[in-house]
Design an enzyme around this catalytic site. Structure first.
Site, PDB file in Angstrom:
ATOM      1  N   GLU A  45      15.072  11.814  -2.772  1.00 54.58           N
ATOM      2  CA  GLU A  45      15.776  12.190  -3.652  1.00 54.58           C
ATOM      3  C   GLU A  45      15.051  12.418  -5.001  1.00 54.58           C
ATOM      4  O   GLU A  45      14.929  11.571  -5.711  1.00 54.58           O
ATOM      5  CB  GLU A  45      16.981  10.945  -3.918  1.00 54.58           C
ATOM      6  CG  GLU A  45      18.306  11.433  -4.574  1.00 54.58           C
ATOM      7  CD  GLU A  45      18.128  12.063  -5.990  1.00 54.58           C
ATOM      8  OE1 GLU A  45      17.252  12.642  -6.399  1.00 54.58           O
ATOM      9  OE2 GLU A  45      18.872  11.330  -6.920  1.00 54.58           O
TER      10      GLU A  45
ATOM     11  N   GLU B  31      11.533  18.268 -10.825  1.00 53.55           N
ATOM     12  CA  GLU B  31      10.927  17.096 -10.789  1.00 53.55           C
ATOM     13  C   GLU B  31       9.473  17.057  -9.935  1.00 53.55           C
ATOM     14  O   GLU B  31       9.184  15.959  -9.517  1.00 53.55           O
ATOM     15  CB  GLU B  31      11.744  15.895 -10.555  1.00 53.55           C
ATOM     16  CG  GLU B  31      12.713  15.658 -11.867  1.00 53.55           C
ATOM     17  CD  GLU B  31      13.571  14.463 -11.680  1.00 53.55           C
ATOM     18  OE1 GLU B  31      13.562  13.856 -10.333  1.00 53.55           O
ATOM     19  OE2 GLU B  31      14.512  14.541 -12.368  1.00 53.55           O
TER      20      GLU B  31
END
Length: 697
Positions: free
Chosen positions: A144, A153
């Site tokens: 995740e 990210e």
């Protein structure tokens, strides 16, 4: 070990050296993290669990052992799901040490220590082999690593590395794939977050139009995504010009490329209009068949399904480099370019009668370089600031107030960052206008942007920029004249909380030797206001989770609580409340006033009292904001704009963040009998410029 940290105090403007413990950074990181929000995201957690169960089953059906690699494990939740679904072993990787320590405790508490190994490393440093971190490559990859933009990210380089070194070829992946969707829209409101519109001013000698510099008009802006809760954007604020189309997808079960790339789709507008904005979101399929799907689609795309509220994944607003008029049914090409961490869009029109070869030539035109701001405005001002400068009602309040206070012989000094007030003061008849931009952001040369503004409006010799801080102002800067009108919005780029703009008061105090005895200060005063509210959803980001999908994550709750209590006094935090609906449980109340006609006093300003709760509801916290009293009967609010009294629904200033102080009952998850009042104590320390507050239900 103690560390000295230097910081510019946003309220007083002074440089301070604070002694901080070595844990300071990590407490800040955890206290303001979104871990609680993710654990409260029921839809995400259920879908991940379903996807993991299915992946473990597929591997077992092939007669293999299920070896799981979980990158960015956080609390260890996904690894525990895998272990309870029958995985033989899980390697849970977490680079943030305090988080990895918490994961070890959580895994142990839930009885999975024999099945899960927590590795405190970056995944690119993990080794595989008999003496490595992992005994063998994994055949199930669970991650995740996504943000609102999907790749912000570093998901792509992480997946690329994992496929090369950490997982078997043909592994199962949860999620299996991600798909990015786009829709072309016209929206004056959203476009006003990128462009500065002309401003009309009725002056003594006719109408003046303040225009932005040409380099700002043609500037592509910056590639950083604007992520917002699109579900709070009313449909009246935008017009959809295309259907929703699939822009690109990534299959996580196969090797992933992180190198820069572009994707191109053909569009036909369903309506004529001005193409300005690309709205975007993604969904993830947890399984190859796409039966287990988790989507970020906004309300108008899936009007029938119940929307899951979440703050860790929202929707994206991308600004096209320039506005393109488009006609219904004409052929357009929308191109998404990306590097490892960000995405940006360009729109091209198909040429008349073009064939396949022309299309390929079109593809060759695609530039994959990231947009670079040339005008500096997009580096200095955030989206909300653009919106604020474009707010005609707000500008009108300043024009009305300046009209009241300016005279033909006024010597005017403006103290605010990137403000249009000096131009307004000149147009409205001030004899001499100077301006200062005191925030410490020398990196982007704010004076050059201001200079470009003056030049675009032929005012470069009419308004003087003083490149000094207020405490270093000399009579020679002012041509030995005294200031008769001191103005400020006030707005400073270093402000985070509403009261940080009280820096104007400190600057006013610093320049007081240069003020005429009968000086007019605009705004003449400010006041701090407060209201008790019940949030529809925002409370979740600070609320403990306890158990998540049957796993005990109390250790995480305790860790967040410790970090929130790390400072003896809890702090308010900034949130743009137009994105986070709440209902008022009390009337708004003025709690402190600040008189700008005098200098900052030596003593603290304190107040205490109680506020009556008028409606039933959960008292999640207090919202605080500032109001500036510009002149008699003219005020601007940075917070509450309107309150509908029957239900207590609030309308907030969309250009400012308000301060939210969450009550300990939210953080401790206490169940309270209905309180009838909230008592408060608020103290403004004039030496540090900090506001301390305490509330009791």
């Amino acid at each position: 070990m103690k560390t000295f940290c230097g910081r510019a105090n946003p309220t007083t403007g002074s440089m301070e050296w604070l002694e901080e413990g070595e844990d300071y950074d990590y407490h800040q990181e955890i206290a303001r993290s979104r871990y609680a929000d993710m654990l409260h995201d029921k839809d995400r957690n259920v879908k991940y669990y379903q996807g993991i169960r299915a992946a473990v089953s597929r591997v077992k059906e092939r007669g293999e052992k299920a070896i799981v690699l979980d990158i960015g494990t956080g609390t260890g939740l996904l690894s525990m799901m895998a272990a309870s679904a029958g995985a033989d072993f899980c390697y849970a990787i977490e680079v943030f040490k305090p988080m990895a320590n918490a994961a070890v405790k959580i895994v142990e508490k839930n009885g999975f220590s024999d099945k899960i190994k927590v590795i405190n490393k970056h995944s690119t440093e993990v080794t595989v082999g008999s003496d490595g971190d992992m005994q063998c490559r994994a055949n199930i990859l669970v991650t995740e690593l996504f943000d609102t933009e999907l790749i912000g990210e570093g998901a792509l380089p992480t997946y690329e590395h994992a496929h090369k070194y950490l997982v078997q070829e043909g592994c199962e992946a949860v999620p299996h794939r991600a798909t990015v969707y786009v829709q072309l829209v016209e929206s004056r409101r959203m476009w006003s977050w990128k462009k500065l519109f002309p401003i009309h001013v009725e002056a003594e000698d006719g109408e003046k139009i303040l225009v932005p510099p040409s380099e700002m008009e043609d500037c592509p802006g910056v590639p950083s995504v604007c992520d917002i809760q699109l579900n709070q954007m009313p449909s009246s604020d935008f017009s959809t010009l295309s259907d929703v189309v699939t822009m690109f997808s990534v299959d996580f079960s196969k090797p992933v490329q992180s190198a820069s790339a572009y994707y191109r789709v053909q569009l036909k507008p369903v309506k004529s209009g001005k193409a300005q904005i690309v709205l975007s979101w993604w969904d993830i399929d947890m399984d190859p068949s796409g039966m287990i799907n988790c989507t970020m689609a906004p309300y108008w795309v899936k009007p029938t399904s119940a929307l899951q509220w979440r703050d860790h994944w929202m929707q994206c607003v991308y600004f096209l480099p320039r506005e393109e008029p488009v006609l219904q049914g004409e052929k357009l090409y929308l191109t998404a370019c990306r590097d490892e961490y960000s995405v940006w869009y360009t729109l091209q029109k198909a040429r008349e009668g073009e064939n396949k070869a022309d299309e390929e030539e079109h593809e060759a035109d695609v530039r994959v370089e990231s947009p670079v701001c040339r005008c500096r405005a997009h580096l200095l001002w955030n989206r909300a600031r653009f919106g604020e400068l474009n707010d005609q009602n707000r500008t009108h309040q300043y024009i009305k107030s300046l009209r009241k206070v300016l005279k033909a012989d006024s010597v005017c000094l403006c103290i605010s960052d990137g403000s249009l007030l000096p131009v307004l003061a000149h147009y409205l008849g001030a004899k001499q206008v100077q301006c200062m931009q005191p925030s410490r952001i020398d990196l982007y040369h704010p004076h050059e942007l201001q200079q470009a503004f003056f030049k675009a409006n032929h005012l470069e010799d009419k308004i003087k920029i003083i490149e000094a801080r207020p405490e270093l102002l000399k009579p020679s800067h002012l041509e030995d004249k005294k200031i008769s009108v001191l103005v400020g919005e006030p707005f400073f780029t270093t402000s985070l909380l509403p009261w940080h703009n009280l820096y104007f008061w400190y600057a006013r105090t610093a320049v007081s030797p240069h003020l005429a005895s009968n000086v007019t200060v605009l705004p003449q005063s400010a006041s701090l206001h407060m209201m008790i509210v019940e949030f529809q959803d925002l409370w979740r980001i600070r609320s403990p989770c306890g158990t998540c999908e049957g796993f005990d994550v109390q250790t995480m709750d305790d860790m967040i609580k410790d970090s929130l209590n790390f400072r003896e006094s809890k702090e308010a935090e900034p949130h743009p409340l137009w994105e986070y609906p709440c209902k008022s449980l009390s009337d708004p109340q003025e709690v402190l006033t600040f008189d700008f006609t005098t200098t900052v006093p030596q003593h603290c300003l304190s107040t205490e009292g109680s506020v009556k709760l008028l409606r039933k509801g959960k008292s999640h916290g207090a919202v605080l904001w500032m109001e500036y009293h510009l002149a008699a009967d003219i005020s601007v609010s940075t917070g509450l704009m309107q309150l509908s009294n029957e239900k207590g629904n609030c309308e907030w200033n969309p250009h400012c963040k308000q301060a939210v102080y969450f009550f300990s009952s939210v953080i401790e998850s206490e169940i309270l009998s209905d309180p009838t009042a909230v008592t408060y104590a608020i103290n403004f320390d004039t030496k540090t410029g900090e506001i301390a507050m305490d509330f009791k239900l």
